[in-house]
Design an enzyme around this catalytic site. Structure first.
Site, PDB file in Angstrom:
ATOM      1  N   LYS A 271       0.770  -1.169  -0.384  1.00 56.15           N
ATOM      2  CA  LYS A 271      -0.004   0.240   0.142  1.00 56.15           C
ATOM      3  C   LYS A 271       0.806   1.049  -0.655  1.00 56.15           C
ATOM      4  O   LYS A 271       1.840   1.164   0.342  1.00 56.15           O
ATOM      5  CB  LYS A 271      -0.819   0.334   1.157  1.00 56.15           C
ATOM      6  N   ARG A 345      -9.682 -11.419   2.424  1.00 55.81           N
ATOM      7  CA  ARG A 345     -10.657 -13.207   2.163  1.00 55.81           C
ATOM      8  C   ARG A 345      -9.904 -13.998   2.001  1.00 55.81           C
ATOM      9  O   ARG A 345     -10.393 -15.823   2.562  1.00 55.81           O
ATOM     10  CB  ARG A 345     -11.131 -12.679   0.172  1.00 55.81           C
TER      11      ARG A 345
END
Length: 493
Positions: A271, A345
């Protein structure tokens, strides 16, 4: 903290409802003591009846109450629980800011045909907690705060019923604040190990069974998805399970699965700085589940519940997992990693499979999963996906009861085809940026399979950068009350 009485006594402040185009009998009775001056203020619009407005009037010795806070609620026909929550929360914030320690509320002045005294009492106690919540900081120069310590509830209704509603509302508010505090904690203070310790303390307090799987046990069970996310970390992963038995027979079990990524750098799909700051809150789903379990432990609904939290951080090192890796999940399905920043996930995939292994018949996962859901729905609505409309309707009804808004996103066959599109594995973890929120939810559906399942993406609703109706900037504790209400209503059926 709460006292139920039938008449006003000596109070530092009294809270009274005001509706547009109507002077209630409560205001009329007060107006007699004020010798008609309240009606004059209403006529001159100096007492506002607009939604969420607060008008303070000093009694100047005309009554045994020092000051009155008149709470505008708008038109009675448009009056909702959302209006009541926001208005009372703002009022309690105001009382706290003005250093009032002893207040009373004319509960029956807030009652209408649509909202009875039980509803109002529950909401009043709930937002008493939420509105007065203070951000926990680590500053050495701590300010002394005056708290609103006592709220007297004035009502003609049955005292025991009102007290019960106040208790339930207070439990809901306090547990939401517990979740807020967890999400606001710095990542060096809330590791997966610390989160597991918190969960164990919660389980022991409420006499729940629990399991905390260590890395070796996860390896034995084949939890390759969660373990892959943990590869780069020096902090050990935890798979946390809390088991609440509300029925004699272990059936109709609701599985609540919360994403517990205690810090997310994005891994090798790193990020940018601005995207990384605030990622301590990537365990908002875990906090929501633990908050719900706190409510369940207090209120003891007749419903079986499993809470599952797969927890680790996601960091970069020489051992971290990489784009192009192929991993094997607990379900046996293989996954091609295309994006290490789509790690939540992966952790949830093993969490969902583990919940099913422990006997969950219904699944609800909660996660700060995608930026895509913020693009789609903004910061005030939680995205939802499902493979079972009946279960979704039950979650939706619970969210409407708590005023935590959710909106359903679709899963079409072509979405499933996209997450199954890999030359090297059964699934890929990131088909692309378009439809990002839908792709993430669709991926999780591959592990829920035929078990009724609802996915809640709280990336936009888990925290806020500014003060809001129900609290300060920071974590919101979203979905704590909705999950608990879902379980409570299941237990009543």
């Amino acid at each position: 903290m709460f006292q139920v009485q039938t008449e006003l006594a000596n109070h530092g402040a009294v809270i009274v409802a005001l509706f547009e185009e109507e002077t209630s009998r409560f205001v009329q009775e007060l107006d007699k003591a004020f010798e008609g001056q309240l009606q004059g203020l209403l006529d001159e619009k100096e007492l506002s009846t607009k939604k969420k407005s607060i008008s303070k009037v000093h009694s100047l010795g005309k009554t045994n109450v020092k000051r009155y806070y008149f709470v505008g609620l708008g038109k009675k026909e448009a009056y909702t629980t959302e209006t009541l929550r926001a208005s009372l929360s703002k009022t309690f914030k105001t009382l706290q800011a003005e250093k009032i320690q002893d207040a009373a509320i004319l509960l029956d002045s807030f009652v209408t045909e649509k909202l009875d005294a039980i509803d109002v009492a529950h909401i009043a106690a709930e937002v008493y907690c939420l509105g007065t919540y203070r951000l926990q900081t680590y500053k050495t120069d701590k300010k002394e705060h005056v708290e609103l310590e006592k709220l007297v509830v004035i009502t003609a209704e049955d005292a025991k019923e009102i007290e019960a509603a106040l208790t339930v509302g207070y439990v809901h508010g306090r547990a939401t604040n517990s979740a807020r505090t967890l999400v606001n904690m710095p990542p060096n203070m809330l590791t997966a190990t610390k989160l597991a310790e918190y969960a164990v303390e919660l389980a022991e307090k409420y006499d729940m069974d629990y399991k905390v799987l260590e890395k070796e046990e996860m390896e034995e069970l084949g939890m390759g998805a969660l373990l892959a996310v943990n590869q780069g970390s020096t902090e050990p992963p935890k798979m946390i399970a809390l088991i609440y038995k509300g029925k004699e027979e272990w059936k109709d079990v609701i599985g609540l699965i919360g994403k517990g990524i205690t810090y997310d750098t994005g891994g090798y799909s790193l990020k940018p700085r601005d995207g990384m700051v605030g990622m301590k809150g990537d365990m908002g789903g875990a906090a929501a589940v633990l908050g719900a379990m706190e409510i369940i432990g207090e209120l003891r609904p007749e419903q079986n519940v499993i809470a599952i939290i797969p927890s680790t951080d996601n960091v970069v090192s020489g051992t971290a997992f990489k784009p192009d890796d192929v991993i094997t999940s607990m379900s046996g399905k293989t996954i091609e990693v295309l994006n290490t920043d789509a790690e939540g996930r992966l952790a949830l995939a093993d969490g969902i499979t583990y919940a099913k292994k422990l006997g969950a018949n219904y699944l609800v996962d909660v996660a700060t999963l995608t930026g895509g859901v913020i693009v789609a729905l903004g910061n005030h609505t939680t995205g939802a996906m499902t493979n079972n409309e009946t279960l979704f309707e039950q979650v939706l009804e619970a969210s409407m009861e708590t005023d935590e808004r959710i909106w359903q996103l679709p899963i079409f066959e072509r979405d499933k085809e996209r997450v199954r599109n890999s030359k090297f594995a059964d699934l890929n973890n990131s088909p692309g940026r378009d439809g990002h929120a839908v792709m993430a939810g669709t991926f999780l559906g591959e592990f829920a399979e035929d078990t009724p399942w609802v996915h809640l993406d709280i990336a936009g609703t888990s925290d806020t950068t500014s003060t809001h109706d129900l609290g300060p900037a920071g974590a919101t504790g979203v979905m704590v009350r909705t999950l608990a209400t879902l379980v409570e209503r299941f237990g009543e059926e």
